[in-house]
Design a protein around this motif. Structure first.
Motif, PDB file in Angstrom:
ATOM      1  N   VAL A   1       0.844  -1.206   0.000  1.00  0.00           N
ATOM      2  CA  VAL A   1       0.000   0.000   0.000  1.00  0.00           C
ATOM      3  C   VAL A   1       0.874   1.250   0.000  1.00  0.00           C
ATOM      4  O   VAL A   1       0.623   2.188  -0.757  1.00  0.00           O
ATOM      5  CB  VAL A   1      -0.976   0.008   1.194  1.00  0.00           C
ATOM      6  CG1 VAL A   1      -1.683   1.350   1.316  1.00  0.00           C
ATOM      7  CG2 VAL A   1      -1.996  -1.115   1.054  1.00  0.00           C
ATOM      8  N   TRP A   2       1.925   1.264   0.826  1.00  0.00           N
ATOM      9  CA  TRP A   2       2.819   2.424   0.892  1.00  0.00           C
ATOM     10  C   TRP A   2       3.412   2.716  -0.487  1.00  0.00           C
ATOM     11  O   TRP A   2       3.508   3.870  -0.898  1.00  0.00           O
ATOM     12  CB  TRP A   2       3.926   2.188   1.923  1.00  0.00           C
ATOM     13  CG  TRP A   2       4.900   3.302   2.009  1.00  0.00           C
ATOM     14  CD1 TRP A   2       6.160   3.357   1.467  1.00  0.00           C
ATOM     15  CD2 TRP A   2       4.719   4.566   2.666  1.00  0.00           C
ATOM     16  NE1 TRP A   2       6.752   4.553   1.746  1.00  0.00           N
ATOM     17  CE2 TRP A   2       5.898   5.318   2.480  1.00  0.00           C
ATOM     18  CE3 TRP A   2       3.667   5.120   3.391  1.00  0.00           C
ATOM     19  CZ2 TRP A   2       6.056   6.598   2.998  1.00  0.00           C
ATOM     20  CZ3 TRP A   2       3.826   6.396   3.900  1.00  0.00           C
ATOM     21  CH2 TRP A   2       5.008   7.127   3.705  1.00  0.00           C
TER      22      TRP A   2
ATOM     23  N   ASP B   1      -8.890   1.720   6.892  1.00  0.00           N
ATOM     24  CA  ASP B   1      -8.341   1.635   8.247  1.00  0.00           C
ATOM     25  C   ASP B   1      -6.840   1.907   8.240  1.00  0.00           C
ATOM     26  O   ASP B   1      -6.327   2.653   9.085  1.00  0.00           O
ATOM     27  CB  ASP B   1      -8.638   0.267   8.847  1.00  0.00           C
ATOM     28  CG  ASP B   1      -8.267   0.191  10.307  1.00  0.00           C
ATOM     29  OD1 ASP B   1      -8.619   1.132  11.058  1.00  0.00           O
ATOM     30  OD2 ASP B   1      -7.624  -0.794  10.720  1.00  0.00           O
ATOM     31  N   PHE B   2      -6.121   1.319   7.296  1.00  0.00           N
ATOM     32  CA  PHE B   2      -4.672   1.512   7.218  1.00  0.00           C
ATOM     33  C   PHE B   2      -4.329   2.963   6.901  1.00  0.00           C
ATOM     34  O   PHE B   2      -3.432   3.550   7.524  1.00  0.00           O
ATOM     35  CB  PHE B   2      -4.073   0.562   6.174  1.00  0.00           C
ATOM     36  CG  PHE B   2      -2.572   0.608   6.116  1.00  0.00           C
ATOM     37  CD1 PHE B   2      -1.807   0.216   7.201  1.00  0.00           C
ATOM     38  CD2 PHE B   2      -1.928   1.037   4.975  1.00  0.00           C
ATOM     39  CE1 PHE B   2      -0.417   0.246   7.149  1.00  0.00           C
ATOM     40  CE2 PHE B   2      -0.553   1.073   4.903  1.00  0.00           C
ATOM     41  CZ  PHE B   2       0.217   0.676   5.995  1.00  0.00           C
ATOM     42  N   LEU B   3      -5.043   3.564   5.958  1.00  0.00           N
ATOM     43  CA  LEU B   3      -4.775   4.967   5.616  1.00  0.00           C
ATOM     44  C   LEU B   3      -5.101   5.894   6.783  1.00  0.00           C
ATOM     45  O   LEU B   3      -4.415   6.888   6.999  1.00  0.00           O
ATOM     46  CB  LEU B   3      -5.554   5.378   4.366  1.00  0.00           C
ATOM     47  CG  LEU B   3      -5.130   4.706   3.067  1.00  0.00           C
ATOM     48  CD1 LEU B   3      -5.977   5.210   1.909  1.00  0.00           C
ATOM     49  CD2 LEU B   3      -3.651   4.903   2.778  1.00  0.00           C
TER      50      LEU B   3
ATOM     51  N   ILE C   1       0.911  10.200   5.652  1.00  0.00           N
ATOM     52  CA  ILE C   1       0.264  10.417   4.354  1.00  0.00           C
ATOM     53  C   ILE C   1      -0.814  11.482   4.493  1.00  0.00           C
ATOM     54  O   ILE C   1      -1.180  11.870   5.606  1.00  0.00           O
ATOM     55  CB  ILE C   1      -0.402   9.137   3.791  1.00  0.00           C
ATOM     56  CG1 ILE C   1      -1.439   8.557   4.771  1.00  0.00           C
ATOM     57  CG2 ILE C   1       0.613   8.093   3.440  1.00  0.00           C
ATOM     58  CD1 ILE C   1      -2.843   8.740   4.324  1.00  0.00           C
ATOM     59  N   MET C   2      -1.314  11.917   3.344  1.00  0.00           N
ATOM     60  CA  MET C   2      -2.514  12.750   3.315  1.00  0.00           C
ATOM     61  C   MET C   2      -3.256  12.447   2.030  1.00  0.00           C
ATOM     62  O   MET C   2      -2.686  11.906   1.077  1.00  0.00           O
ATOM     63  CB  MET C   2      -2.174  14.228   3.416  1.00  0.00           C
ATOM     64  CG  MET C   2      -1.409  14.794   2.288  1.00  0.00           C
ATOM     65  SD  MET C   2      -1.111  16.537   2.601  1.00  0.00           S
ATOM     66  CE  MET C   2      -0.476  17.033   1.046  1.00  0.00           C
ATOM     67  N   LEU C   3      -4.552  12.760   2.030  1.00  0.00           N
ATOM     68  CA  LEU C   3      -5.372  12.590   0.831  1.00  0.00           C
ATOM     69  C   LEU C   3      -5.532  13.936   0.167  1.00  0.00           C
ATOM     70  O   LEU C   3      -5.705  14.953   0.841  1.00  0.00           O
ATOM     71  CB  LEU C   3      -6.754  12.048   1.199  1.00  0.00           C
ATOM     72  CG  LEU C   3      -6.825  10.644   1.768  1.00  0.00           C
ATOM     73  CD1 LEU C   3      -8.279  10.289   2.081  1.00  0.00           C
ATOM     74  CD2 LEU C   3      -6.237   9.627   0.833  1.00  0.00           C
TER      75      LEU C   3
END
Length: 135
Positions: free
Chosen positions: A79-80, A113-115, A124-126
């Motif tokens: 995912v990262w 959940d992970f994010l 991280i950011m969205l």
């Protein structure tokens, strides 16, 4: 945590629909340093300095750490690697389904959940992807 609450939390308190969240891109914190391990990855993020006041003196006295480390296993590392600012929540969830044989609900719940965890730790950011429509 539902996708609408994840989006609200990660996008600065604005309420967004799950469809809008699916179109958001995930961006890594540029200050994070990656260190490969066997079967995973360790992320290291520098901590803000404590300043020069009483807290700064106390932090130096107790030898407060200057960085925080997070260890990721195989799925987290995957995912990262997808958090490049180009791929959206939806594309990452689809890749999770394909690579780890998850159904849609499993991939989206696990990813959300992970994010959320990565976001709480400022890793991280969205961001709204270009052409993303608010709903």
């Amino acid at each position: 945590m539902g996708m609408d609450r994840l989006g609200k939390w990660l996008l600065g308190g604005r309420t967004v629909s799950p469809d809008h969240l699916r179109g958001c891109a995930v961006v890594r914190n540029e200050a994070v340093i990656e260190m490969p391990t066997e079967g995973g990855l360790v992320l290291s993020v520098p901590l803000a300095s404590q300043g020069s006041g009483m807290l700064g003196v106390l932090a130096k006295w107790v030898k407060s750490p200057s960085e925080r480390k997070f260890e990721l296993e195989e799925v987290g590392t995957f995912v990262w690697s997808c958090c490049d600012g180009k791929q959206t929540f939806e594309t990452i969830a689809k890749k999770l389904r394909e690579r780890f044989r998850m159904n849609r609900m499993e991939s989206e719940v696990a990813l959300a959940d992970f994010l959320r965890t990565l976001g709480k730790r400022n890793l991280i950011m969205l961001v709204e992807a270009k052409g993303s429509k608010k709903r």
